[in-house]
Design a protein around this motif. Structure first.
Motif, short mmCIF file in Angstrom:
data_model
loop_
_atom_site.label_atom_id
_atom_site.label_comp_id
_atom_site.label_asym_id
_atom_site.label_seq_id
_atom_site.Cartn_x
_atom_site.Cartn_y
_atom_site.Cartn_z
N ALA A 175 36.36 62.13 -39.39
CA ALA A 175 36.77 63.45 -39.85
C ALA A 175 35.85 64.43 -40.62
CB ALA A 175 37.78 63.30 -40.80
N ASP A 176 34.82 63.72 -41.13
CA ASP A 176 33.77 64.28 -41.81
C ASP A 176 32.31 64.75 -40.99
OD1 ASP A 176 35.05 64.05 -44.17
OD2 ASP A 176 34.46 62.07 -44.40
N SER A 177 32.52 64.23 -39.89
CA SER A 177 31.38 64.68 -38.83
C SER A 177 31.56 66.21 -38.38
CB SER A 177 31.47 63.74 -37.58
OG SER A 177 30.34 64.18 -36.61
N ALA A 178 30.51 66.77 -38.75
CA ALA A 178 30.60 68.24 -38.60
C ALA A 178 30.37 68.62 -36.97
CB ALA A 178 29.42 69.09 -39.32
N GLU A 179 29.50 67.94 -36.30
CA GLU A 179 29.23 68.10 -34.93
C GLU A 179 30.41 67.57 -34.03
OE1 GLU A 179 27.06 63.98 -35.84
OE2 GLU A 179 27.54 65.98 -36.84
N GLY A 180 31.48 66.98 -34.71
CA GLY A 180 32.58 66.23 -33.57
C GLY A 180 33.78 66.34 -34.19
N GLY A 181 34.16 65.39 -35.17
CA GLY A 181 35.53 65.16 -35.72
C GLY A 181 36.09 66.16 -36.31
N ALA A 182 35.36 66.77 -37.28
CA ALA A 182 36.02 67.93 -38.15
C ALA A 182 36.54 68.94 -37.20
CB ALA A 182 34.76 68.40 -39.07
N ILE A 183 35.67 69.40 -36.25
CA ILE A 183 36.20 70.61 -35.52
C ILE A 183 37.11 70.18 -34.45
CG2 ILE A 183 34.02 71.85 -36.10
CD1 ILE A 183 32.91 71.26 -33.36
N ALA A 184 36.93 68.97 -34.02
CA ALA A 184 37.80 68.62 -32.82
C ALA A 184 39.25 68.37 -33.17
CB ALA A 184 37.36 67.09 -32.26
#
Length: 904
Positions: free
Chosen positions: A44-53
Motif C-alpha cells: 500500500a505504500d508503493s507509489a508505483e503500484g499498490g498505492a494507486i492500484a
C-alpha cells in the motif's frame, strides 16, 4: 462496450471517497443483493503500484455499480498490505481462510506469485495479476492463474526490432537479479538472434544492492566498448538509483543509449534530464473521453486520500486493475450468484500444504472471466489463453526536459516499427508507397451504402456499396495514386458481429492511430472536425422525420368550400355585389333595358348581372364604353379567382390522400410519443440535446424492415413509434422500398454538411481526395453509381417537394388583398370619370364656394365710411340694377326631348 463518462454525473465520487476507498464487508450489506468477496494483496505504500492500484480498484467498483444499479450481485473488496514474500503469503491465507474471498488480485511482489497461485489452485480461487510477473508462470500450466497484463516476453521482439531499426548490432543487458529478470533472458536472446544482434554482456543487479555495488558495476561497464544498454527491472527505487548513479558516472551523456523495458517504463515516475539517448517501451493506451474523465477524478481522490504519496500520474497497472474489477463484476453477474459461501477450513489447517477448503463459485467464475471481452480504460480487455491479449507497444524517447515523446509503434505480427500506428510504408516498383488502413462501418441495415461479403471457399472479403464505390472512383482520379495503397478493415465487434461502437467511436480510431482513414456514410459535423479532417461532401444530407400517412379520404359534401376560408368567400361575394351596383349606376341613363322595370326586378338584375356576365356573356350587355371597361376588369378578376380556386382545390384533394399523420416535432413532444432513430448514428444525441426528447422516448432500429414494423405499430401502447428521425439519404432508400407508399417525410429539415471521408488532422491526402471527388461529381460518374444502388438520386436531389408544408393549403382574404384593392380602385375611378353628374356637381360646388368667398371680400372693401357716401352707393345700385338672366346647363334629358321634337 465503452465505460461511459456519464458515471461522474450519476455518482459524484469525490464526495464519498472514504466510503468507497475503504469499502469492507463489515461496512456494506445489502439484503437484496448477493455479495461476492474478493481480496487484493499489494504494498500500500508503493507509489508505483499498490498505492494507486488501491484507489483505482475502489473507483472501479463504485463506477461499475453506479452504471449498473439493477445488477443483483455486488463485489466486496478486502485489501491487505505486505512488503515481502512471507507477509504476502500470510495475507493471502488469511483472506482465504477467514474472509472467504473468491478471487485474489495480485500479488505485487513477483517472487510471491508462485506460492499465491498454488494457494488459489488448492482453494479453487482464481488469482488475477496485473503486476509484472515471471514469464515462467504460464497460465496454460496454472489453470487458476490469469495474467491481466501484457506478457513481458512479447516486448523482447519489439526491443530487437527497434535495435535493428537503428543499426545497433551489439548490446549489454542490465537486469534485476530475480526470477523476473533471469527468466526474461531466454526470450531476449532468441529475439536478438533472429535480428542478428549480439548480446555482449549480462549484468545482474541484486534487488538489495547498495549504491557502491551499483556504482562498481557501472564503472566496469564503462570499460567495455558497447554503449547500448537494455535495463530490465520491476523496482522503481532500484531503477531510479541506477540512473542517478549512471549520471554521476557520466554514462548519461552523448554516445550512450539506454533502453528501459515495460515494467520500469510504466512505473518510473521521474528521471533527471539527460544528454544521452534514453528510449523506453510501454503498452499503448488508446485515447478516449472516458480515460480523460477518469484521470481527473483519480487525481482528486489521490490528493484527498493520499496527499503524501509520491505518485503523480496514472500508470498502466492502475488501468489494468480498474478493467479487471469491471471484468470480475460482469462475470459475477453472469453467474447469478445466490449462495456465494466459502467452504470453511479448520483452525488447524494453517499451512499451504494443509489448505483444503474450496470456493463454491471459483471454477464458474474463472470460466466466465476467460470469456469476457469489452473496451476498457486500458484498451481492449480480452483474455486469451489465460493472459491479456497482446496489443500495440509504444517506443518513446526521453527528452532533455524529462518529457516522454512517442517516436514509433510496434504491433504484433509486424517485422518493423512505424511512425504511425497501423500504417505501413513499403517500396513497390521503386516507388515509396503509403499503405492506408481504412476503417469502415459494419452495417446491419441500409447496406446500399456500405456492404461486405466473405467468400467461403477463398475466405476473401469483398466490399461494395455507394460510399465504397465513390471512394474507389475518387481513388482512380488521384494524381498520386501510384504512391498510395489501402486495405479496408471493418470496425467489427468479434463477439457480437456488429459494429464495435458508434460512428464517433469509429472516427476516434483515427486519432488513436488505429486507422489511417474512415470511409463510409459518415456525416460531417463541426465537433468531429476537431479530431479529423474531412474531404468535401459527396452527398447532400440533412435530417428530418419519417411518418405514416393518413389513409385515403372520401370527398365530403362541403369539400368544395375548403380551399377558401370564410372571409375570402364573403369578400368574393361582396365584390360581386359591388360590381353589379357599379354597372347599374353607369347604365341607368342609357337605352340598356337590362335594369328596366319595377324596383324588385332592378335589384334582382343588379345582383344577378355579375354572374350572368360570366355564365352567359353577350356582346351588348352594356352600352357605355366605361361600363365595358369595368366589365373587362371584373371578368379578369373572376378568371384569376377561378384559376386560384381550381389549383387550391386540386392541391387539397391530393394532400388529403397523402397527409402526414404528424406534422411537427412540437406535436410529438407535447403528446409524449416515442420516436426512433438509426442505431449507432449521431441522431440519438441530436434528438436529446437539440430537440429535447427524453432518452425513454427513443428507440433504435437497424433495417428498413425495423422501420416499417415500428411505424406500423404506431405510437400507442403497441411497442411502436410515432416517427423515425434519420438522415434524408437513408429515408429516401426506405421510401424506394415496397413500404414507401405508406409513409412520407414531414416537418423541418435540419441541415448537415453531407457525407465525407475522414483522414487524420493535417493530412495532405485530404485535399487530393477532395479534388478527386469533385471530378467524380462533375463527369457524372456519381450519377451512374447512384443508379446501381438506388432507384433515385441522393447526391444532389432537393427535398422540398417531398415534404408537405406545416400549414394547411387554405387561402384567406388577406392572401388576395392586393388584388381586391387594385380592382376596387380602378373600378371607382372609372365610375367617377364615367358619371359626369358627380364630376359636375363637385365642380359646381367648388365654383359656388369660390364665388361666395370673392363677394365677401369685395363687400368688405366697398363698405361706405359715412352717411353721404351710403346714399350715393344706394343710388348707384338702383340705377345699375337690371333684370337677372337665368342661365341653365342643358341636361341629357332636355337633349332627348329636343331631338324628339325635331323628329316629329
Amino acid at each position: 462496450m465503452l465505460i461511459p463518462a456519464m458515471v461522474s454525473f450519476k455518482l459524484i465520487f469525490f464526495h464519498l471517497p472514504i466510503f468507497f476507498l475503504f469499502f469492507d464487508a463489515g461496512n456494506a450489506s445489502d439484503d437484496s443483493k448477493s455479495l461476492v468477496r474478493i481480496g487484493a494483496v499489494f504494498d500500500a505504500d508503493s507509489a508505483e503500484g499498490g498505492a494507486i492500484a488501491e484507489i483505482c480498484m475502489c473507483m472501479a467498483i463504485s463506477d461499475f455499480y453506479a452504471m449498473h444499479s439493477t445488477y443483483q450481485t455486488r463485489l466486496v473488496l478486502h485489501t491487505r498490505s505486505s512488503k515481502d514474500l512471507v507477509g504476502t503469503v500470510a495475507q493471502v491465507e488469511d483472506l482465504l481462510k477467514n474472509v472467504g474471498v473468491h478471487t485474489i488480485l495480485g500479488p505485487q511482489i513477483s517472487e510471491a506469485a508462485p506460492l499465491v497461485i498454488e494457494l488459489g489452485a488448492k482453494a479453487h480461487v482464481p488469482v488475477i495479476s496485473f503486476f509484472p510477473s515471471s514469464p515462467n508462470l504460464s497460465p496454460m500450466e496454472n489453470h487458476y492463474f490469469i495474467r491481466a497484463a501484457q506478457d513481458d516476453s512479447v516486448q523482447a521482439k519489439a526491443i530487437a526490432t527497434t535495435l535493428r531499426r537503428f543499426g545497433w548490432d551489439e548490446v549489454v543487458f542490465v537486469y534485476e537479479d530475480s526470477d523476473y529478470g533471469n527468466l526474461f533472458i531466454s526470450h531476449l536472446v532468441t529475439a536478438l538472434l533472429k535480428n542478428d544482434i549480439r548480446l555482449a554482456y549480462k549484468s545482474a543487479i541484486p534487488t538489495s544492492a547498495e549504491d557502491f555495488q551499483i556504482s562498481r558495476e557501472l564503472y566496469m561497464l564503462m570499460t567495455r566498448k558497447t554503449r547500448v544498454f537494455i535495463v530490465h527491472m520491476t523496482s522503481n527505487s532500484l531503477g531510479s538509483r541506477l540512473f542517478a548513479l549512471a549520471g554521476k558516472a557520466g554514462m548519461m551523456s552523448q554516445g550512450y543509449v539506454w533502453f528501459i523495458t515495460t515494467a520500469l517504463s510504466n512505473s518510473l515516475n521521474a528521471m533527471d534530464s539527460t544528454e544521452g539517448t534514453v528510449l523506453g517501451i510501454r503498452s499503448h493506451v488508446p485515447y478516449s473521453k472516458d480515460l480523460e474523465n477518469f484521470k481527473s477524478r483519480w487525481k482528486r481522490n489521490l490528493n484527498l486520500m493520499k496527499p503524501n504519496s509520491s505518485a503523480t500520474k496514472l500508470n498502466i497497472f492502475c488501468l489494468w486493475a480498474y478493467d479487471t474489477i469491471w471484468a470480475l463484476a460482469r462475470a459475477v453477474e453472469r453467474i447469478g450468484v445466490t449462495n456465494s459461501n466459502f467452504l470453511k477450513l479448520n483452525a488447524s489447517e494453517s499451512t499451504v500444504k494443509d489448505l483444503a477448503g474450496s470456493s463454491r463459485i471459483g471454477p464458474r467464475l474463472l470460466n466466465k472471466i476467460l470469456n469476457i471481452k469489452f473496451k476498457g480504460l486500458s484498451g481492449e480487455f480480452h483474455v486469451v489463453n489465460g493472459q491479456l491479449k497482446t496489443s500495440a507497444l509504444e517506443i518513446f524517447k526521453l527528452t532533455e526536459k524529462g518529457k516522454r515523446v512517442v517516436e514509433y509503434f510496434w504491433t504484433p505480427g509486424k517485422r518493423s516499427i512505424s511512425r504511425r500506428l497501423y500504417s505501413r510504408t513499403m517500396l513497390k516498383n521503386n516507388v515509396v508507397t503509403t499503405q492506408l488502413r481504412i476503417g469502415i462501418p459494419v452495417k446491419t441495415g441500409f447496406r446500399q451504402f456500405v456492404d461486405m461479403e466473405t467468400i467461403r471457399h477463398t475466405n476473401k472479403t469483398t466490399y461494395s456499396g455507394f460510399s465504397i464505390e465513390v471512394f474507389l472512383a475518387a481513388y482512380e482520379k488521384l494524381e498520386s495514386k501510384n504512391s498510395i495503397s489501402f486495405e479496408f478493415i471493418p470496425f467489427k465487434n468479434e463477439s457480437s458481429g456488429g459494429m464495435n461502437g458508434n460512428y464517433d467511436d469509429l472516427l476516434s480510431q483515427i486519432k488513436e492511430q488505429r486507422y489511417d482513414a474512415v470511409v463510409g456514410d459518415t456525416t460531417i459535423f463541426s465537433n468531429r472536425t476537431l479530431d479529423v479532417d474531412f474531404t468535401m461532401p459527396y452527398s447532400e444530407s440533412g435530417m428530418t422525420m419519417l411518418v405514416p400517412v393518413h389513409g385515403q379520404k372520401l370527398w365530403k359534401m362541403w369539400t368544395f368550400l375548403q380551399p377558401w376560408s370564410w372571409d375570402l368567400w364573403l369578400t368574393v361575394f361582396a365584390s360581386f355585389i359591388f360590381m353589379g351596383i357599379v354597372i347599374r349606376i353607369m347604365e341607368r341613363r342609357t337605352e340598356n333595358t337590362t335594369f328596366a322595370g319595377p324596383r324588385n326586378r332592378q335589384l334582382g338584375m343588379t345582383l344577378w348581372f355579375p354572374f350572368s356576365a360570366l355564365a352567359i356573356p353577350q356582346r351588348d350587355m352594356v352600352v357605355k364604353d366605361w361600363s365595358r371597361f369595368v366589365l373587362v376588369i371584373w371578368i379578369g378578376l373572376a378568371v384569376i379567382l377561378m384559376q386560384i380556386y381550381t389549383a387550391s382545390l386540386s392541391s387539397m384533394l391530393t394532400v388529403d390522400r397523402f397527409q402526414p399523420m404528424f406534422m411537427s416535432v412540437d406535436e410529438l413532444l407535447a403528446k409524449g410519443y416515442k420516436v426512433g432513430y438509426q442505431k449507432d448514428s449521431y441522431v440519438k444525441d441530436f434528438l436529446m440535446d437539440r430537440l429535447g426528447f427524453d432518452e425513454s422516448q427513443l428507440e433504435e432500429y437497424c433495417t428498413t424492415e425495423d422501420y416499417y414494423k415500428a411505424l406500423t405499430k404506431g405510437p400507442n401502447e403497441n411497442g411502436g413509434v410515432a416517427a423515425i428521425f434519420d438522415e434524408i439519404p437513408f429515408i429516401r432508400v426506405f421510401l424506394a422500398t415496397k413500404y414507401g407508399s405508406k409513409f412520407m417525410m414531414a416537418g423541418t429539415i435540419y441541415r448537415t454538411d453531407g457525407f465525407g471521408f475522414a483522414f487524420p488532422k493535417g493530412s495532405s491526402i485530404v485535399s487530393n481526395f477532395s479534388r478527386a471527388i469533385l471530378k467524380v461529381i462533375e463527369n457524372g460518374e456519381i450519377t451512374k453509381i447512384e443508379k446501381r444502388y438506388f432507384r433515385h438520386g441522393i447526391a444532389n436531389q432537393g427535398v422540398a417537394s417531398q415534404i408537405p408544408p406545416d400549414n394547411p393549403r387554405i387561402l384567406h382574404a388577406s392572401s388576395l388583398a392586393g388584388l381586391f384593392i387594385i380592382v376596387g380602385i380602378v373600378t371607382l375611378l372609372a365610375l367617377v370619370i364615367s358619371e359626369g353628374y358627380f364630376w359636375r356637381k363637385t365642380v359646381g360646388l367648388a365654383q359656388q364656394f369660390i364665388s361666395k368667398r370673392s363677394s365677401d371680400v369685395s363687400s368688405n372693401h366697398d363698405q361706405p365710411r359715412n352717411e353721404t357716401e351710403l346714399v350715393a352707393v344706394q343710388s348707384t345700385a338702383q340705377v345699375n340694377a337690371a333684370p337677372e338672366l337665368e342661365v341653365s346647363i342643358p341636361r341629357e334629358e332636355d337633349d332627348a326631348e329636343i331631338n324628339q321634337v325635331h323628329s316629329s
